[in-house]
Design a protein around this motif. Structure first.
Motif, mmCIF file in Angstrom:
data_model
loop_
_atom_site.group_PDB
_atom_site.id
_atom_site.type_symbol
_atom_site.label_atom_id
_atom_site.label_comp_id
_atom_site.label_asym_id
_atom_site.label_seq_id
_atom_site.Cartn_x
_atom_site.Cartn_y
_atom_site.Cartn_z
ATOM 1 N N ASP A 74 0.459 -1.360 -0.130
ATOM 2 C CA ASP A 74 -0.463 -0.223 0.103
ATOM 3 C C ASP A 74 1.183 1.037 0.196
ATOM 4 O OD1 ASP A 74 -2.240 -0.991 0.201
ATOM 5 O OD2 ASP A 74 -1.686 -2.238 2.175
ATOM 6 N N GLY A 75 2.503 1.187 0.190
ATOM 7 C CA GLY A 75 2.852 2.641 0.033
ATOM 8 C C GLY A 75 4.656 1.505 0.228
ATOM 9 N N ILE A 76 5.598 3.189 0.103
ATOM 10 C CA ILE A 76 6.648 2.757 -0.717
ATOM 11 C C ILE A 76 7.192 3.524 -0.125
ATOM 12 C CG2 ILE A 76 8.409 1.776 -1.821
ATOM 13 C CD1 ILE A 76 6.201 -0.410 -2.545
ATOM 14 N N VAL A 77 8.986 3.096 0.795
ATOM 15 C CA VAL A 77 8.825 4.340 1.078
ATOM 16 C C VAL A 77 10.745 3.673 1.195
ATOM 17 C CG1 VAL A 77 10.139 4.837 3.529
ATOM 18 C CG2 VAL A 77 8.340 4.135 3.622
ATOM 19 N N CYS B 4 11.850 1.784 -11.101
ATOM 20 C CA CYS B 4 10.963 1.005 -11.279
ATOM 21 C C CYS B 4 9.192 1.939 -10.933
ATOM 22 C CB CYS B 4 10.818 0.108 -10.355
ATOM 23 S SG CYS B 4 12.337 -1.372 -10.355
ATOM 24 N N PHE B 5 9.286 2.821 -10.622
ATOM 25 C CA PHE B 5 8.144 3.604 -9.634
ATOM 26 C C PHE B 5 7.393 4.688 -11.029
ATOM 27 C CE2 PHE B 5 10.323 2.111 -6.193
ATOM 28 C CZ PHE B 5 8.889 0.469 -5.743
ATOM 29 N N LEU C 250 1.759 4.664 -7.615
ATOM 30 C CA LEU C 250 1.719 3.830 -5.907
ATOM 31 C C LEU C 250 2.297 5.160 -4.779
ATOM 32 C CD1 LEU C 250 3.582 0.063 -6.179
ATOM 33 C CD2 LEU C 250 1.314 1.120 -4.661
ATOM 34 N N PRO C 251 1.856 5.104 -3.503
ATOM 35 C CA PRO C 251 2.460 6.426 -2.304
ATOM 36 C C PRO C 251 3.745 6.299 -2.542
ATOM 37 C CG PRO C 251 0.197 5.190 -1.950
ATOM 38 C CD PRO C 251 0.798 4.893 -3.080
ATOM 39 N N LEU C 252 4.792 6.906 -2.395
ATOM 40 C CA LEU C 252 6.239 6.509 -2.537
ATOM 41 C C LEU C 252 6.499 7.752 -1.194
ATOM 42 C CD1 LEU C 252 9.161 5.623 -3.074
ATOM 43 C CD2 LEU C 252 9.095 6.699 -5.619
#
Length: 792
Positions: free
Chosen positions: A200-203, A215-216, A224-226
């Motif tokens: 659901d999220g990437i840090v 990649c994003f 995607l939330p990053l």
């Protein structure tokens, strides 16, 4: 500790030399000797005028402060005399207002949508999933920060998984916490085989993770939330080099990544201003980091046993270090003058001992600034002996001088938004600190407990504090006790700010679907998760080894630049040895192309003038059909398509964007179908889904239909594209989850179809050993009966 020169108005150019009405030809003409002499003369006059201005000011006003009975009204009068100058009122500040307003607006819109959607029901069968991405798992400040924050997030209800490009000691730390860790084994970061849609999220942490960030930039991971955390100014230092060397493409590649991030997170309010070139309204600050404590440990271990004399200090000298804000503003000299006036009585105290002397070091500005002139003028007017007061730039080894100081005074009265990092270092070194009673400082420093505070408009109080702390050139017992207490508490400063900041940002950024349980509110987090950094997790038998992340960032940037230069050279068709001959080769190629184009144009004109024989309509029709068949046979024909014509089965794999390419098969049994006209594999025989189903051109319907859009696209005029007897579908996400057909399963499926064992049956496949509901590894029908009450 860097320093930004902000708030100083730019120097205006001479209108006679740089007038907008002058033509470009006149501007490009070289200046005459008289003009150059005039510029040099004006620069010299300006420098002398600035020096005399400071001298006059100090002569006029500073002697009036000899008795140190300064009250707020006197300071107001003084500021009015010199033009309304206030303490730090002209400095530029970073306010992430745009990003916060955007988050608030999106939250209101989402709440309004939920209010209208009365049928919305939530089935909380899973927790929100977070992916923490690192460049390596070495011990540095970001690992300690993320371990502390990650532990708190798990307490709030998040599930966390760690990915890293390299291993390291922190691998065991995450494993001990029960967090899965995956080392990305990929030489080419563009082919990283991870389905980021599972989260659901990437840090993403640090600049070195740039390869993962690419990649994003592609579908289907673009939305995607990053969050991207940046902890040093290494890239900002290179910006000027990129602009001067014409590496605009390299600069633009970094800008794309900065723009892609939902929020770029910094640990202080100075770094966003350094990276202002990349700011697209998504910069955010979460203050708090263990970096200062780790740097102090490194300096202490490195300089242990080294004498003071290496820094030009006497062994018995009493050293007072004056530090301040990272920002360089106009009113700074006035604040330093007031602090030096308060320290002046120590001259007589230290002079009683002939073996020691008072040393005052002022850290401010850079090595290129001329602030030393102002410091010398202040010291002379206050009757300081020569060499007692010395200006040091922040380019010098400020940490080493802090470790050698006896007393640290914060000489900046600027109201900042976060606690000064330089004060954290001083407290970690075990030095007593004196600071003005500013809101952000008094939030963490208790007067006479872990530091000493004075009202910024009452300099008399500063002198009284110094008298209490210093006697006969030595620190009092009160100062030593307070410094010892500060050394213990400073190592865990702003832990609560960091934990609560990341928790709030994630809850604001993430848009959780209906099947995801909402995390707990920040107020429900127990206090033990916000008291201190998790140092104990990183302590081993040999002790923790601090890694300098800044030097690693510079090394990484060097590698990126070398790769970029090599790629740029290859794309232009040259090698390193051919660079001196590029211009001559380009001239020869240009003349050859012009001659060939001229000859082709002449041949075409002559061809149109010659007599040509015409055949019958039947001949023309047969020739056209033969050309169409030849064109159709050559279109998208490769070895895999030719092999596919003799197979009974073709499995179509729906995909969207370049991010799914690592999960697509390249054998003749499979064929891709792109749900968008963009992101199709070059040189392959993938099918263009929108051309067969026009509704897929609309992003809304494409997202709603998903893989079903590919099913409908294949079924529409299927005889024109599908020549096999059997048709199959397999999502790229099945390959990402390692649930796709194995080689053994492919062979068994083909044998069943060819032998017609089950006739015209419907086959589907699923990995039984991956289902958590099947721990006994039952075969399909037994498992199906067990979960469906025997109705299979």
């Amino acid at each position: 500790m860097g320093c930004l020169e902000a708030g100083i108005p730019p120097v205006k150019r001479d209108p006679l030399l740089r007038s907008p009405s002058v033509s470009s030809t006149a501007r490009s003409r070289p200046r005459s000797k008289f003009a150059r002499f005039r510029l040099d003369y004006l620069q010299w006059v300006c420098s002398v005028a600035v020096f005399l201005f400071f001298v006059v000011l100090f002569t006029m006003f500073l002697p009036g402060l000899k008795d140190m009975n300064v009250n707020p009204r006197d300071l107001v009068f003084l500021r009015e005399k010199i033009g309304g100058l206030d303490f730090g009122e002209d400095v530029i500040r970073f306010e992430p207002s745009k990003l916060v307003h955007r988050f608030q607006r999106e939250a209101v819109e989402l709440k309004r949508f939920s209010a209208f959607n009365v049928t919305l029901r939530r089935f909380h069968y899973r927790k929100p999933q977070l992916a923490l991405v690192f460049a390596d798992l070495l011990l540095d400040q970001q690992q300690i920060l993320m371990v502390t924050v990650g532990t708190a997030l798990r307490e709030l209800g998040y599930e966390i998984q760690v990915y890293s490009l390299k291993g390291g000691p922190a691998y065991d730390v995450w494993n001990n916490l029960g967090v899965p860790v995956t080392i990305i084994q990929s030489v080419d970061t563009k082919n990283i085989g991870i389905d980021w849609l599972n989260f659901d999220g990437i840090v993403v942490n640090s600049l070195q993770a740039k390869g993962v960030l690419s990649c994003f930039l592609q579908e289907p991971f673009k939305s995607l939330p990053l969050l991207w955390t940046i902890n040093d100014a290494a890239l900002a230092v290179r910006l000027r080099e990129y602009n001067s060397s014409g590496q605009q493409e390299l600069l633009n590649s970094w800008k794309k990544i900065f723009n892609r991030a939902t929020a770029v997170v910094f640990p202080n309010y100075a770094l966003p201003m350094v990276f202002s070139t990349f700011d697209s309204g998504n910069f955010f600050v979460v203050p708090g980091s263990p970096a200062e404590a780790l740097e102090v440990d490194s300096v202490v271990a490195l300089n242990e046993g080294k004498p003071r004399e290496e820094n030009g200090l006497g062994s018995k000298d009493f050293v007072i270090t004056i530090v301040g804000s990272r920002f360089f503003y106009k009113g700074l000299w006035l604040e330093h003058a007031l602090v030096l006036k308060a320290i002046q009585p120590l001259l007589l105290d230290c002079n009683n001992d002939p073996t020691s002397r008072l040393r005052v070091l002022i850290f401010c500005g850079t090595s290129s600034s001329n602030y030393s002139v102002a410091v010398e003028a202040i010291a002379q007017n206050l009757k300081y002996p020569g060499g007692t007061v010395e200006h040091k730039s922040v380019d010098d080894n400020v940490d080493r001088f802090l470790s050698e100081a006896d007393l640290v005074v914060y000489g900046s009265f600027l109201e900042e938004k976060s606690f000064p990092e330089i004060l954290v270092k001083a407290m970690c070194f075990g030095k007593p600190i004196i600071a003005p009673k500013l809101s952000m400082i008094s939030k963490y420093v208790d007067d006479r407990v872990n530091g000493f505070l004075f009202p910024k408009d009452n300099v008399k109080a500063l002198r009284q504090i110094i008298k209490q702390l210093v006697s006969k050139g030595k620190l009092s017992s009160l100062a030593q006790d307070v410094a010892l207490h500060a050394k213990v508490t400073a190592r865990d400063f702003m832990v609560s700010d960091a934990v609560e900041g990341y928790a709030w940002l994630l809850q604001t950024v993430l848009r959780l679907p209906s099947e995801v349980a909402r995390p707990k509110s920040i107020g429900d987090l127990p206090s033990e998760f916000k008291k201190k950094w998790m140092w104990d997790m990183f302590v081993t038998g040999a002790g923790p080894i601090y890694q300098n992340s800044t030097s690693g960032s510079f090394s990484f940037l060097d590698t990126v630049e070398v790769e970029w230069n090599q790629t740029h050279r290859e794309s232009s068709g040259m090698t390193a040895g051919e660079e001196p001959f590029v211009y001559s080769i380009w001239e020869d190629q240009k003349s050859t192309e012009l001659a060939a184009a001229r000859k082709k144009r002449e041949d075409d004109e002559l061809k149109d003038r010659t007599d040509q024989s015409h055949g019958t309509w039947e001949d023309v029709y047969r020739s056209a059909k033969r050309a169409d068949r030849a064109k159709s046979d050559l279109r998208e024909r490769d070895e895999r398509e030719l092999e596919r014509t003799g197979q009974p089965l073709c499995i179509y794999e729906p995909f969207l964007g370049e991010g799914t390419w690592p999960f697509l098969h390249v054998t003749s049994l499979y064929r891709g179908i792109g749900l968008s006209t963009k992101g199709r594999r070059p040189g392959g025989d993938d099918i263009d889904g929108p051309s067969r189903l026009l509704i897929l051109n609309d992003p809304y319907y494409r997202d709603v239909l998903g893989d079903y859009g590919a099913y409908f696209g294949i079924s529409n005029r299927i005889d024109r594209i599908h020549k096999n007897a059997w048709i199959g579908f397999q999502s790229w996400r099945a390959t990402a989850r390692k649930a796709s057909l194995s080689t053994v399963a492919e062979t068994a499926l083909l044998n069943s179809i060819q032998s017609k064992k089950y006739g015209d049956a419907l086959y589907f496949w699923v990995r039984m050993d991956k289902d958590q509901r099947n721990p006994m590894q039952q075969e399909f029908w037994s498992f199906c009966d067990s979960v469906n009450a025997g109705n299979c």
